[in-house]
Design an enzyme around this catalytic site. Sequence first.
Site, PDB file in Angstrom:
ATOM      1  CB  ALA A  59       1.145   0.441   6.601  1.00  0.00           C
ATOM      2  CD  GLU A  99      10.309  -7.244   6.776  1.00  0.00           C
ATOM      3  OE1 GLU A  99      10.492  -8.380   7.299  1.00  0.00           O
ATOM      4  OE2 GLU A  99       9.961  -6.243   7.438  1.00  0.00           O
ATOM      5  N   PRO A 103       0.787  -1.229   0.000  1.00  0.00           N
ATOM      6  CG  PRO A 103      -0.138  -1.108   2.124  1.00  0.00           C
ATOM      7  CD  PRO A 103       0.504  -2.070   1.176  1.00  0.00           C
ATOM      8  CG  ASN A 104      -0.355   4.295   1.121  1.00  0.00           C
ATOM      9  OD1 ASN A 104      -1.315   4.782   0.532  1.00  0.00           O
ATOM     10  ND2 ASN A 104      -0.463   3.753   2.318  1.00  0.00           N
ATOM     11  CE1 TYR A 157       8.780   5.143   2.914  1.00  0.00           C
ATOM     12  CE2 TYR A 157       7.256   6.991   3.006  1.00  0.00           C
ATOM     13  CZ  TYR A 157       7.720   5.796   3.524  1.00  0.00           C
ATOM     14  OH  TYR A 157       7.146   5.253   4.631  1.00  0.00           O
ATOM     15  NE  ARG A 200       6.316   4.809  10.080  1.00  0.00           N
ATOM     16  CZ  ARG A 200       5.262   4.865   9.263  1.00  0.00           C
ATOM     17  NH1 ARG A 200       4.992   3.864   8.479  1.00  0.00           N
ATOM     18  NH2 ARG A 200       4.485   5.942   9.223  1.00  0.00           N
ATOM     19  NE  ARG A 225       3.931   6.625   1.632  1.00  0.00           N
ATOM     20  CZ  ARG A 225       4.155   5.411   2.098  1.00  0.00           C
ATOM     21  NH1 ARG A 225       4.666   4.480   1.309  1.00  0.00           N
ATOM     22  NH2 ARG A 225       3.870   5.118   3.342  1.00  0.00           N
ATOM     23  NE  ARG A 252       9.462   6.548   8.776  1.00  0.00           N
ATOM     24  CZ  ARG A 252       8.594   6.270   7.788  1.00  0.00           C
ATOM     25  NH1 ARG A 252       8.831   5.274   6.966  1.00  0.00           N
ATOM     26  NH2 ARG A 252       7.500   6.986   7.650  1.00  0.00           N
ATOM     27  CG  HIS A 271      10.811  -2.009   5.468  1.00  0.00           C
ATOM     28  ND1 HIS A 271       9.464  -1.985   5.217  1.00  0.00           N
ATOM     29  CD2 HIS A 271      11.060  -3.142   6.164  1.00  0.00           C
ATOM     30  CE1 HIS A 271       8.916  -3.058   5.759  1.00  0.00           C
ATOM     31  NE2 HIS A 271       9.860  -3.776   6.336  1.00  0.00           N
ATOM     32  CG  HIS A 310       4.659  -1.842  10.579  1.00  0.00           C
ATOM     33  ND1 HIS A 310       5.979  -2.171  10.774  1.00  0.00           N
ATOM     34  CD2 HIS A 310       4.651  -0.880   9.615  1.00  0.00           C
ATOM     35  CE1 HIS A 310       6.739  -1.415   9.987  1.00  0.00           C
ATOM     36  NE2 HIS A 310       5.960  -0.629   9.272  1.00  0.00           N
ATOM     37  CG  ASN A 350       8.301  -1.779   0.790  1.00  0.00           C
ATOM     38  OD1 ASN A 350       7.634  -1.856   1.826  1.00  0.00           O
ATOM     39  ND2 ASN A 350       8.988  -0.695   0.467  1.00  0.00           N
TER      40      ASN A 350
END
Length: 140
Positions: free
Chosen positions: A75, A96, A10-11, A23, A109, A18, A105, A98, A78, A72
Amino acid sequence: MKKILILNGPNLNLLGVREPGIYGTCSFDDYLPVLRSRFPEVELHYYQSNVEGELINKMQEVGFTFDGIVLNAGAYTHTSVALLDCIRSLRCPVVEVHISNVHQREEFRHHSMISAGCKGVVCGFGLKGYELAIEGVSNS
Ligand code: DQA
Protein backbone atom coordinates in the site's frame (compact mmCIF):
# COMPACT_ATOMS: atom_id res chain seq x y z
CA MET A 1 27.31 -13.29 -9.54
CA LYS A 2 24.61 -10.62 -9.67
CA LYS A 3 23.01 -9.59 -6.40
CA ILE A 4 19.33 -8.72 -6.38
CA LEU A 5 17.16 -7.83 -3.40
CA ILE A 6 13.49 -8.78 -3.34
CA LEU A 7 11.81 -6.32 -1.02
CA ASN A 8 8.24 -6.80 0.16
CA GLY A 9 6.29 -4.13 2.01
CA PRO A 10 3.33 -4.10 4.37
CA ASN A 11 1.04 -7.10 4.73
CA LEU A 12 2.99 -9.15 2.21
CA ASN A 13 4.17 -11.33 5.11
CA LEU A 14 0.56 -12.59 5.05
CA LEU A 15 0.70 -13.93 1.50
CA GLY A 16 -1.09 -17.28 1.31
CA VAL A 17 -3.48 -16.24 4.08
CA ARG A 18 -4.38 -12.70 3.08
CA GLU A 19 -7.29 -12.32 0.60
CA PRO A 20 -6.40 -15.54 -1.29
CA GLY A 21 -8.89 -14.68 -4.06
CA ILE A 22 -6.63 -11.75 -4.96
CA TYR A 23 -3.15 -12.80 -3.84
CA GLY A 24 -3.32 -16.62 -4.10
CA THR A 25 -2.65 -19.34 -1.56
CA CYS A 26 1.14 -19.58 -1.71
CA SER A 27 3.21 -17.96 1.02
CA PHE A 28 6.34 -16.05 0.03
CA ASP A 29 8.45 -18.39 2.14
CA ASP A 30 7.21 -21.26 -0.05
CA TYR A 31 7.73 -19.29 -3.24
CA LEU A 32 11.27 -18.07 -2.50
CA PRO A 33 12.97 -21.48 -3.07
CA VAL A 34 11.12 -21.78 -6.41
CA LEU A 35 12.39 -18.35 -7.38
CA ARG A 36 15.94 -19.20 -6.29
CA SER A 37 15.89 -22.41 -8.36
CA ARG A 38 14.81 -20.41 -11.45
CA PHE A 39 17.77 -18.05 -11.10
CA PRO A 40 20.75 -20.12 -9.97
CA GLU A 41 23.07 -17.49 -11.48
CA VAL A 42 21.67 -14.72 -9.27
CA GLU A 43 22.31 -14.19 -5.56
CA LEU A 44 18.76 -13.45 -4.42
CA HIS A 45 18.32 -11.68 -1.10
CA TYR A 46 14.93 -11.24 0.54
CA TYR A 47 13.57 -8.78 3.08
CA GLN A 48 10.05 -7.91 4.20
CA SER A 49 8.87 -5.17 6.51
CA ASN A 50 5.58 -3.58 7.45
CA VAL A 51 7.44 -0.38 8.36
CA GLU A 52 8.07 2.29 5.73
CA GLY A 53 11.36 3.51 7.25
CA GLU A 54 12.73 -0.03 7.41
CA LEU A 55 12.09 -0.46 3.68
CA ILE A 56 14.01 2.78 3.08
CA ASN A 57 16.86 1.70 5.36
CA LYS A 58 17.14 -1.60 3.48
CA MET A 59 17.13 0.07 0.05
CA GLN A 60 19.83 2.53 1.17
CA GLU A 61 21.87 -0.38 2.54
CA VAL A 62 21.98 -2.35 -0.73
CA GLY A 63 21.17 0.26 -3.37
CA PHE A 64 24.80 1.27 -4.05
CA THR A 65 26.33 -2.20 -4.25
CA PHE A 66 23.60 -4.57 -5.51
CA ASP A 67 22.63 -4.95 -9.17
CA GLY A 68 18.94 -4.34 -8.64
CA ILE A 69 15.93 -4.27 -6.34
CA VAL A 70 12.56 -5.88 -7.03
CA LEU A 71 10.10 -3.93 -4.90
CA ASN A 72 6.53 -4.71 -3.98
CA ALA A 73 5.83 -1.74 -1.75
CA GLY A 74 2.26 -2.87 -1.00
CA ALA A 75 0.00 0.00 0.00
CA TYR A 76 2.98 2.40 0.38
CA THR A 77 3.08 2.31 -3.42
CA HIS A 78 0.10 4.63 -3.45
CA THR A 79 1.19 7.03 -0.71
CA SER A 80 4.95 7.25 -0.20
CA VAL A 81 6.96 10.21 -1.45
CA ALA A 82 9.70 8.98 0.89
CA LEU A 83 10.01 5.70 -1.05
CA LEU A 84 10.10 7.59 -4.35
CA ASP A 85 12.86 9.89 -3.07
CA CYS A 86 14.83 6.89 -1.84
CA ILE A 87 14.49 5.03 -5.15
CA ARG A 88 15.69 8.11 -7.01
CA SER A 89 18.73 8.37 -4.73
CA LEU A 90 20.06 4.88 -5.41
CA ARG A 91 22.59 3.72 -7.96
CA CYS A 92 20.90 0.40 -8.79
CA PRO A 93 17.68 0.04 -10.79
CA VAL A 94 14.40 -0.72 -9.00
CA VAL A 95 11.54 -2.65 -10.60
CA GLU A 96 8.06 -2.20 -9.13
CA VAL A 97 5.95 -5.35 -8.78
CA HIS A 98 2.32 -5.95 -7.91
CA ILE A 99 0.82 -9.40 -7.65
CA SER A 100 -2.65 -8.16 -8.55
CA ASN A 101 -3.60 -5.95 -11.46
CA VAL A 102 -3.99 -2.75 -9.47
CA HIS A 103 -5.71 -1.05 -12.44
CA GLN A 104 -8.65 -3.45 -12.21
CA ARG A 105 -9.12 -2.63 -8.54
CA GLU A 106 -10.21 0.40 -6.48
CA GLU A 107 -9.35 3.78 -7.95
CA PHE A 108 -6.95 4.65 -5.11
CA ARG A 109 -4.74 1.79 -6.30
CA HIS A 110 -4.49 3.16 -9.86
CA HIS A 111 -1.85 5.72 -8.99
CA SER A 112 1.66 4.78 -7.96
CA MET A 113 3.88 7.33 -6.20
CA ILE A 114 6.96 5.23 -6.96
CA SER A 115 6.65 4.29 -10.66
CA ALA A 116 8.27 7.54 -11.78
CA GLY A 117 11.51 6.46 -10.12
CA CYS A 118 11.42 2.83 -11.24
CA LYS A 119 13.04 1.16 -14.21
CA GLY A 120 9.82 -0.71 -14.97
CA VAL A 121 6.56 -2.00 -13.54
CA VAL A 122 5.12 -5.53 -13.55
CA CYS A 123 1.58 -6.06 -12.34
CA GLY A 124 -1.23 -8.58 -12.60
CA PHE A 125 0.73 -11.79 -13.15
CA GLY A 126 0.55 -13.14 -9.61
CA LEU A 127 3.79 -14.34 -8.01
CA LYS A 128 5.16 -14.95 -11.50
CA GLY A 129 5.59 -11.17 -11.65
CA TYR A 130 8.63 -11.45 -9.37
CA GLU A 131 10.30 -13.70 -11.96
CA LEU A 132 9.52 -11.27 -14.76
CA ALA A 133 10.92 -8.43 -12.68
CA ILE A 134 14.14 -10.32 -11.89
CA GLU A 135 14.59 -10.99 -15.61
CA GLY A 136 13.97 -7.33 -16.36
CA VAL A 137 16.28 -5.95 -13.73
CA SER A 138 19.10 -8.40 -14.35
CA ASN A 139 19.11 -7.52 -18.05
CA SER A 140 19.05 -3.80 -17.49
C1 DQA B 1 -0.14 -4.98 -4.05
C2 DQA B 1 -1.24 -4.02 -4.49
C3 DQA B 1 -1.41 -2.89 -3.48
O1 DQA B 1 -2.44 -2.02 -3.89
C4 DQA B 1 -1.77 -3.46 -2.12
O2 DQA B 1 -1.88 -2.43 -1.17
C5 DQA B 1 -0.85 -4.52 -1.68
C6 DQA B 1 -0.37 -5.50 -2.64
C7 DQA B 1 -0.02 -6.19 -5.00
O3 DQA B 1 0.97 -6.88 -4.90
O4 DQA B 1 -0.93 -6.45 -5.79
O5 DQA B 1 -0.54 -4.65 -0.50
O6 DQA B 1 1.10 -4.29 -4.10
